[in-house]
Design an enzyme around this catalytic site. Structure first.
Site, short mmCIF file in Angstrom:
data_model
loop_
_atom_site.label_atom_id
_atom_site.label_comp_id
_atom_site.label_asym_id
_atom_site.label_seq_id
_atom_site.Cartn_x
_atom_site.Cartn_y
_atom_site.Cartn_z
N LYS A 22 2.52 -11.69 4.66
CA LYS A 22 3.38 -10.07 4.16
C LYS A 22 3.17 -9.02 4.32
CE LYS A 22 1.10 -8.61 -0.14
NZ LYS A 22 1.11 -7.04 -0.29
N ASN A 23 1.79 -8.79 4.57
CA ASN A 23 1.42 -7.91 5.28
C ASN A 23 1.65 -6.98 6.54
OD1 ASN A 23 0.16 -7.07 2.14
ND2 ASN A 23 -1.83 -7.22 3.35
N ARG A 91 3.65 -0.92 -2.88
CA ARG A 91 2.50 -0.43 -2.58
C ARG A 91 3.09 -0.20 -1.04
NH1 ARG A 91 -0.87 4.11 -2.02
NH2 ARG A 91 -2.13 4.49 -0.29
N CYS A 115 -0.74 -3.04 -6.11
CA CYS A 115 -1.68 -3.41 -7.59
C CYS A 115 -2.51 -2.30 -8.31
CB CYS A 115 -2.22 -4.35 -6.53
SG CYS A 115 -1.84 -6.09 -6.24
N ARG A 120 -4.48 5.40 -5.95
CA ARG A 120 -4.26 4.39 -4.29
C ARG A 120 -3.90 6.00 -3.50
NH1 ARG A 120 -1.90 -1.25 -3.63
NH2 ARG A 120 -3.00 -1.10 -1.31
N PRO A 121 -4.16 6.97 -3.17
CA PRO A 121 -3.52 8.39 -3.10
C PRO A 121 -3.07 7.94 -1.43
CG PRO A 121 -5.82 8.52 -2.24
CD PRO A 121 -5.15 7.32 -2.99
N ILE A 122 -1.12 8.73 -0.70
CA ILE A 122 -0.83 8.53 0.16
C ILE A 122 -1.89 10.29 1.28
CG2 ILE A 122 0.46 7.53 -1.12
CD1 ILE A 122 2.86 9.06 -0.51
N ASP A 123 -2.26 10.83 0.72
CA ASP A 123 -2.79 12.29 1.43
C ASP A 123 -2.58 11.89 2.66
OD1 ASP A 123 -4.83 10.48 0.77
OD2 ASP A 123 -6.15 11.71 1.72
N ASP A 305 -8.85 -7.99 0.40
CA ASP A 305 -7.99 -9.09 -0.40
C ASP A 305 -8.39 -10.96 -0.28
OD1 ASP A 305 -5.01 -7.02 1.66
OD2 ASP A 305 -6.68 -6.90 -0.36
N ARG A 397 4.62 -11.51 -5.84
CA ARG A 397 4.68 -10.79 -4.73
C ARG A 397 4.35 -10.95 -3.26
NH1 ARG A 397 1.07 -6.05 -6.27
NH2 ARG A 397 2.38 -4.84 -4.64
C1 EPZ Z 1 -3.07 -2.47 3.04
O1 EPZ Z 1 -2.76 -1.71 1.38
C2 EPZ Z 1 -2.55 -3.84 2.55
N1 EPZ Z 1 -1.33 -3.46 1.46
C3 EPZ Z 1 -3.31 -3.30 1.13
O2 EPZ Z 1 -3.36 -5.23 0.67
C4 EPZ Z 1 -5.04 -4.48 1.67
O3 EPZ Z 1 -6.00 -4.34 0.56
C5 EPZ Z 1 -5.16 -2.76 1.90
O4 EPZ Z 1 -4.31 -2.61 2.98
C6 EPZ Z 1 -6.64 -2.83 2.98
O5 EPZ Z 1 -6.76 -3.83 3.87
C7 EPZ Z 1 -0.05 -3.57 2.47
O6 EPZ Z 1 -0.42 -3.62 3.94
C8 EPZ Z 1 1.28 -3.28 2.25
P1 EPZ Z 1 -5.22 1.42 2.87
P2 EPZ Z 1 -2.54 -0.30 2.02
O7 EPZ Z 1 -4.45 2.75 2.67
O8 EPZ Z 1 -2.60 0.46 2.93
C9 EPZ Z 1 -7.89 4.62 0.88
C10 EPZ Z 1 -2.86 -7.13 -1.11
O9 EPZ Z 1 -3.71 -7.81 -1.84
N2 EPZ Z 1 -6.28 5.50 0.73
O10 EPZ Z 1 -5.85 0.85 4.15
O11 EPZ Z 1 -2.77 0.17 0.79
C11 EPZ Z 1 -7.18 4.56 -0.29
O12 EPZ Z 1 -6.51 4.27 -1.63
C12 EPZ Z 1 -2.72 -5.84 -1.34
O13 EPZ Z 1 -2.16 -7.39 -0.01
C13 EPZ Z 1 -6.48 7.33 0.48
O14 EPZ Z 1 -7.63 7.57 0.24
O15 EPZ Z 1 -4.37 -0.09 2.14
C14 EPZ Z 1 -8.11 2.89 0.12
O16 EPZ Z 1 -9.33 3.03 -1.13
C15 EPZ Z 1 -3.98 -5.44 -1.33
N3 EPZ Z 1 -5.95 7.69 1.14
C16 EPZ Z 1 -8.74 2.88 1.00
O17 EPZ Z 1 -8.33 3.85 1.06
C17 EPZ Z 1 -4.25 7.18 1.86
O18 EPZ Z 1 -3.25 7.77 1.76
C18 EPZ Z 1 -7.93 1.58 2.40
O19 EPZ Z 1 -6.47 1.94 2.07
C19 EPZ Z 1 -4.67 6.25 2.30
C20 EPZ Z 1 -5.76 5.25 1.71
#
Ligand code: EPZ
Length: 434
Positions: A22-23, A91, A115, A120-123, A305, A397
């Site tokens: 999926k990811n 997401r 989820c 889960r910010p996008i900054d 995960d 999902r």
């Molecule tokens: C991806 O999410 C995966 N989703 C998640 O899988 C997975 O848990 C995660 O990576 C970590 O491995 C997909 O690939 C679709 P991150 P993502 O950005 O990209 C913080 C599942 O169950 N952060 O690595 O959203 C964030 O809040 C899903 O398949 C910021 O602060 O994860 C988190 O605490 C769940 N600002 C940390 O970083 C940002 O701009 C890691 O998030 C982006 C992230």
């Protein structure tokens, strides 16, 4: 409302073919906007991948599924705005930002869904776009990104190895003018898959799998054929299911080297593993040993995960296990559902304590999120008696027909629609052929 009905306490046996990741598929589908025709094989049929196809069609791309293959034709991308109702579905809708901005010079998005795992910010995503030359304004919940002409290569330093931010930056930089360096990049196998996809379309991404990516922008990307990598978290789920039921099963179509952090933990719990090419056989003991301390971390660490799945399997282990969740602040919501089945679990901050009990009992539970829902399936498979898991849409999902995959390995599981009477015995005979 639908629910999954599971009669637990049965051994699993035989094999399960693991779906495409999926990811991995989701960022690849987003990147297909960059240009040309992309034929994407082993693309799992999930709620999230089908939502991605909807976004692609809405943008004006051709996007058709033929069994396990999806074909995207991005020769024209007339639209550059994604409606909030589509953004909210998952997401990874945010990963379209970099692709649409790079392709169209403009992108209008809003906060993505996904989820509930805590903030889960996008900054980091937006900062990467800004460094690549985009002007970003926000108004009434919408984010407007614009760039006159092509994006420009930049140095992007990520304060955290965010998977999504790494993917968005890589995609946007792939057709920028000049070189982009991403320092502190995520190293997940799905990052390498995305780099391979972009390179197969004529891009130039190097360093994937390390924490420094070099992307030399090209004018345009062309056609490609791509095969999605196996889903390492789906594989981890079936390993947890075998562990929770004292079973031996073989997983087909896996990449064992993507799973080492997971197999190491289950080996510490008493499971044995045997690799044979793309097949991985797991043999679980009658009762697992507790694992004293498991800490989630970015790849190659133990995947966040797989945290809930592992907790579900360890709920009946001999001893006390401690889980430390370092990636998301709200990823223990499933524990209260496990407690309904008799699990002796608790959490405080980043830590969850799982005190193994002799057995779990079937109960009515509800999915809290994708992997939390999968954890309830794992627990129900090992529990005594019947469980009903509501809101299985969360599971859909990320898992392609979870009941079919598990039934093929002997699980007594079926999906019950709201108005269906509970005539499960016949169903189980049909499903498992007993
Ligand atoms: C991806 O999410 C995966 N989703 C998640 O899988 C997975 O848990 C995660 O990576 C970590 O491995 C997909 O690939 C679709 P991150 P993502 O950005 O990209 C913080 C599942 O169950 N952060 O690595 O959203 C964030 O809040 C899903 O398949 C910021 O602060 O994860 C988190 O605490 C769940 N600002 C940390 O970083 C940002 O701009 C890691 O998030 C982006 C992230």
């Amino acid at each position: 409302m639908e629910s999954l009905v599971i009669d637990g306490g049965n051994r699993l046996r035989g094999g399960i073919r693991v779906q495409g990741a999926k990811n991995g598929a989701l960022p690849v589908l987003a990147a297909s906007v960059l240009g040309g025709r992309s034929v994407i094989h082993n693309c799992p049929r999930l709620t999230d991948t089908e939502s991605s196809l909807e976004i692609l069609r809405m943008l004006g791309c051709g996007a058709e599924r033929d069994g396990e293959a999806v074909t995207v034709d991005a020769s024209r991308v007339p639209r550059c705005d994604i409606p909030p109702e589509l953004m909210r579905r998952m997401r990874s809708s945010v990963i379209f930002l970099g692709a649409v901005l790079a392709r169209c010079g403009r992108a209008v998005v809003s906060a993505p869904g996904g989820c509930e795992l805590g903030p889960r910010p996008i900054d980091m995503h937006l900062e990467a776009m800004r460094l690549l030359g985009a002007d970003i304004t926000e108004s009434r919940g919408l984010v407007f990104c614009e760039c006159a002409g092509r994006l420009k290569g930049a140095e992007i330093v990520l304060p955290y190895p965010s998977v999504g931010a790494t993917e968005n930056a890589m995609i946007a930089a792939s057709t920028a003018r000049g070189r982009t360096v991403i320092v502190g990049a995520a190293k997940e196998p799905e990052i390498t898959e995305l780099a391979d996809f972009i390179n197969s379309k004529g891009g130039s991404v190097s360093g994937a799998g390390s924490d420094v990516l070099l992307i030399d922008g090209v004018e345009a990307l062309g056609d490609c054929e791509h095969v999605c990598i196996p889903d390492r978290i789906a594989a981890a789920t079936y390993i947890a299911a075998a562990a929770a039921t004292g079973s031996e099963i073989t997983l087909y179509g896996v990449q064992p080297r993507h799973l080492t952090a997971v197999t190491d933990v289950f080996a510490r719990a008493g499971c044995r593993f045997r690799e044979d090419g793309g097949a991985l056989t797991v043999t679980a003991p009658e009762r697992l040993k507790a694992v004293r301390f498991i800490r989630t971390a970015p790849y190659p660490g133990f995947p966040t995960d797989a945290q809930a799945l592992t907790a579900a399997a360890l709920a009946t282990a001999d001893g006390v296990s401690v889980l430390c969740e370092t990636v998301f602040s709200g990823r223990f919501r499933y524990l209260r559902e496990l407690s309904r089945m008799g699990a002796d679990v608790g959490s405080e901050g980043q830590l969850a304590v799982i005190k193994g009990v002799p057995f779990l009992s079937g109960a009515k539970t509800a999915c809290t999120d994708l992997r939390g829902g999968a954890a309830l399936v794992v627990a129900a498979l090992g529990a005594r008696g019947r469980s009903g898991i509501s809101a299985p849409g969360h599971i859909d999902r990320g898992y392609e027909n979870v009941e079919a995959a598990l039934s093929a390995a002997g699980a007594r599981i079926y999906r019950k629609s709201e108005d269906e009477t509970d005539h499960t015995d016949g169903i189980f005979r049909e499903a498992s052929g007993v």
